[in-house]
Design an enzyme around this catalytic site. Structure first.
Site, PDB file in Angstrom:
ATOM      1  N   ASP A  32      -7.658   0.166   0.826  1.00  0.00           N
ATOM      2  CA  ASP A  32      -7.153   0.823   2.035  1.00  0.00           C
ATOM      3  C   ASP A  32      -6.116  -0.059   2.731  1.00  0.00           C
ATOM      4  OD1 ASP A  32      -6.980   2.891   3.823  1.00  0.00           O
ATOM      5  OD2 ASP A  32      -8.731   2.304   5.000  1.00  0.00           O
ATOM      6  N   ASN A  80      -7.754  13.322   0.559  1.00  0.00           N
ATOM      7  CA  ASN A  80      -6.373  12.850   0.721  1.00  0.00           C
ATOM      8  C   ASN A  80      -5.328  13.967   0.555  1.00  0.00           C
ATOM      9  OD1 ASN A  80      -7.071   9.556  -0.659  1.00  0.00           O
ATOM     10  ND2 ASN A  80      -6.844  10.137   1.476  1.00  0.00           N
TER      11      ASN A  80
HETATM   12  C1  IPE Z   1     -10.082   6.106   1.285  1.00  0.00           C
HETATM   13  O1  IPE Z   1      -9.152   5.731   2.232  1.00  0.00           O
HETATM   14  C2  IPE Z   1      -9.398   6.693   0.073  1.00  0.00           C
HETATM   15  C3  IPE Z   1      -8.665   5.761  -0.769  1.00  0.00           C
HETATM   16  C4  IPE Z   1      -8.568   4.479  -0.573  1.00  0.00           C
HETATM   17  C5  IPE Z   1      -8.014   6.349  -1.921  1.00  0.00           C
HETATM   18  P1  IPE Z   1      -8.674   6.694   3.404  1.00  0.00           P
HETATM   19  O2  IPE Z   1      -7.621   5.974   4.142  1.00  0.00           O
HETATM   20  O3  IPE Z   1      -8.332   8.033   2.871  1.00  0.00           O
HETATM   21  O4  IPE Z   1     -10.000   6.837   4.275  1.00  0.00           O
HETATM   22  P2  IPE Z   1     -10.180   7.215   5.807  1.00  0.00           P
HETATM   23  O5  IPE Z   1      -9.351   8.433   6.055  1.00  0.00           O
HETATM   24  O6  IPE Z   1      -9.693   6.047   6.607  1.00  0.00           O
HETATM   25  O7  IPE Z   1     -11.656   7.407   5.970  1.00  0.00           O
HETATM   26  C1  IPE Z   2      -4.984   3.625   0.945  1.00  0.00           C
HETATM   27  O1  IPE Z   2      -4.041   3.331   1.902  1.00  0.00           O
HETATM   28  C2  IPE Z   2      -4.402   4.341  -0.245  1.00  0.00           C
HETATM   29  C3  IPE Z   2      -4.705   5.772  -0.310  1.00  0.00           C
HETATM   30  C4  IPE Z   2      -5.491   6.429   0.492  1.00  0.00           C
HETATM   31  C5  IPE Z   2      -4.057   6.509  -1.375  1.00  0.00           C
HETATM   32  P1  IPE Z   2      -3.780   4.323   3.125  1.00  0.00           P
HETATM   33  O2  IPE Z   2      -2.633   5.203   2.772  1.00  0.00           O
HETATM   34  O3  IPE Z   2      -5.017   5.018   3.525  1.00  0.00           O
HETATM   35  O4  IPE Z   2      -3.335   3.291   4.240  1.00  0.00           O
HETATM   36  P2  IPE Z   2      -3.644   3.391   5.792  1.00  0.00           P
HETATM   37  O5  IPE Z   2      -5.121   3.528   5.959  1.00  0.00           O
HETATM   38  O6  IPE Z   2      -2.906   4.594   6.297  1.00  0.00           O
HETATM   39  O7  IPE Z   2      -3.129   2.110   6.355  1.00  0.00           O
HETATM   40 MG    MG Z   3      -6.473   4.616   4.874  1.00  0.00          MG
END
Ligand code: IPE
Ligand code: IPE
Ligand code: MG
Length: 248
Positions: A32, A80
Site C-alpha cells: 500500500d 479497487n
Molecule cells: C489494498 O489497498 C489493496 C492492494 C494493496 C492491492 P487499498 O489501498 O485498496 O486499501 P484501502 O482502500 O486503504 O482499505
Molecule cells: C496500493 O497503493 C496499490 C494498489 C491498491 C493497486 P494505493 O494506490 O492504494 O496507494 P494509496 O493508498 O492511495 O497511497
Molecule cells: Mg491504498
C-alpha cells in the site's frame, strides 16, 4: 536455511540479527501507499504504481535470496474497481506489461508464479499473460510467488462454498478442511507473516481465511520505499513474537 554458502542477503540478514533458521515460511504483503508516494513526490498516481512494481521486483529477489519459501502480494482487490477508470486501466496495463517483461527473468531465476483471484473478470489479454507466466514457471522449484489480483477474501470464501455445492455436497460436508481445499490456491501454506506498508492498520479484505493466526507487521513506509532493511525489520519483529495458536 538453504544448504551451502549463505547468500549475500543472508550475510547481511545475519548481521542485522535475523535468525535464518526461523524465517517466516510464507510472507504476505499488502503493498500500500503507491498513490501517496506519488503525491508526495509531485507525480501522477500511476508513476507511484510503476515504482511499486520496481519495488516488488527488488523485494521478490531479496525474499528469495533470504530463503523465504512463499511470497504472496496484493496487486489488485475486488474493491479497487471503484477507482477512477484511468487508474484502473493504467494498473491493468502495467500488470500485463510487467507479466510479459518479467517472464524470462522469472523462469531463469527459478521463481514459480501463481495467481489468486476472480481471474475470469480481468481483461482477456491480461488473463493470457498471467496464464503464460504460470505455465512457463510451473516446473520451477524456487520461491513461490503468488499475485493476488481481482482478489477479495470474502469473494474467495464465497467461491469455495459455491464449489462445494456445485460438487453436490450438503451441509454436513462443510468443514474447515473442505473450504481450505477449495480456496484459489489450496497448495499454499497459511501465511506466517503479513506485512502492510503505508501505515494503515487494516486487512482490506486480504487473505481473511488464511490469516486467522498470521502475525501482522505494519510499517509507515510506503511500498515504493520498502526495501531490504524494512524486510529485515519485518522478519525481526516476526521472530520476536510468541505464537500461541490459542494455546498457552
Ligand atoms: C489494498 O489497498 C489493496 C492492494 C494493496 C492491492 P487499498 O489501498 O485498496 O486499501 P484501502 O482502500 O486503504 O482499505
Ligand atoms: C496500493 O497503493 C496499490 C494498489 C491498491 C493497486 P494505493 O494506490 O492504494 O496507494 P494509496 O493508498 O492511495 O497511497
Ligand atoms: Mg491504498
Amino acid at each position: 536455511m538453504a544448504p551451502g554458502q549463505p547468500t549475500a542477503v543472508q550475510e547481511r540478514a545475519l548481521k542485522a540479527g535475523v535468525d535464518l533458521e526461523r524465517l517466516p515460511r510464507h510472507m504476505a504483503v499488502i503493498m500500500d501507499g503507491n498513490g501517496r508516494w506519488a503525491t508526495q513526490n509531485g507525480q501522477h498516481r500511476l508513476v507511484g504504481h510503476r515504482e511499486g512494481y520496481l519495488a516488488l521486483k527488488r523485494n521478490l529477489q531479496t525474499a528469495q535470496e533470504l530463503g523465504i519459501g512463499y511470497l504472496t502480494v496484493y496487486g489488485f482487490s475486488v474493491e479497487n474497481w471503484r477507482r477512477p477508470e484511468t487508474e484502473v486501466a493504467g494498473l491493468m496495463t502495467l500488470i500485463e506489461e510487467a507479466a510479459r517483461t518479467e517472464l524470462r527473468g522469472l523462469i531463469e531465476n527459478n521463481v514459480r508464479v501463481l495467481v489468486a483471484g476472480r481471474l475470469h473478470e480481468l481483461p482477456t489479454s491480461l488473463q493470457e499473460a498471467l496464464s503464460d507466466l504460470m505455465e512457463s514457471t510451473s516446473q520451477n522449484s524456487g520461491i513461490v510467488f503468488t499475485l493476488a489480483i481481482n482478489y477479495g477474501g470474502r469473494a474467495e470464501i464465497v467461491d469455495a462454498v459455491k464449489a462445494l455445492i456445485a460438487e453436490g455436497h450438503g451441509a454436513s460436508a462443510v468443514t474447515e478442511e473442505a473450504i481450505s481445499a477449495r480456496l484459489y490456491r489450496p497448495e499454499l501454506p497459511e501465511p506466517d507473516l503479513m506485512v502492510r506498508t503505508a501505515g494503515e492498520m487494516r486487512w482490506s479484505n486480504y487473505l481473511l481465511w488464511q490469516s486467522a493466526y498470521t502475525e501482522l507487521f505494519v510499517t509507515e513506509r510506503a511500498w515504493p520505499d520498502f526495501g531490504e532493511p524494512e524486510l529485515f525489520e519485518a522478519v525481526l519483529a516476526y521472530q520476536a513474537r510468541y505464537r500461541k495458536f490459542g494455546g498457552l
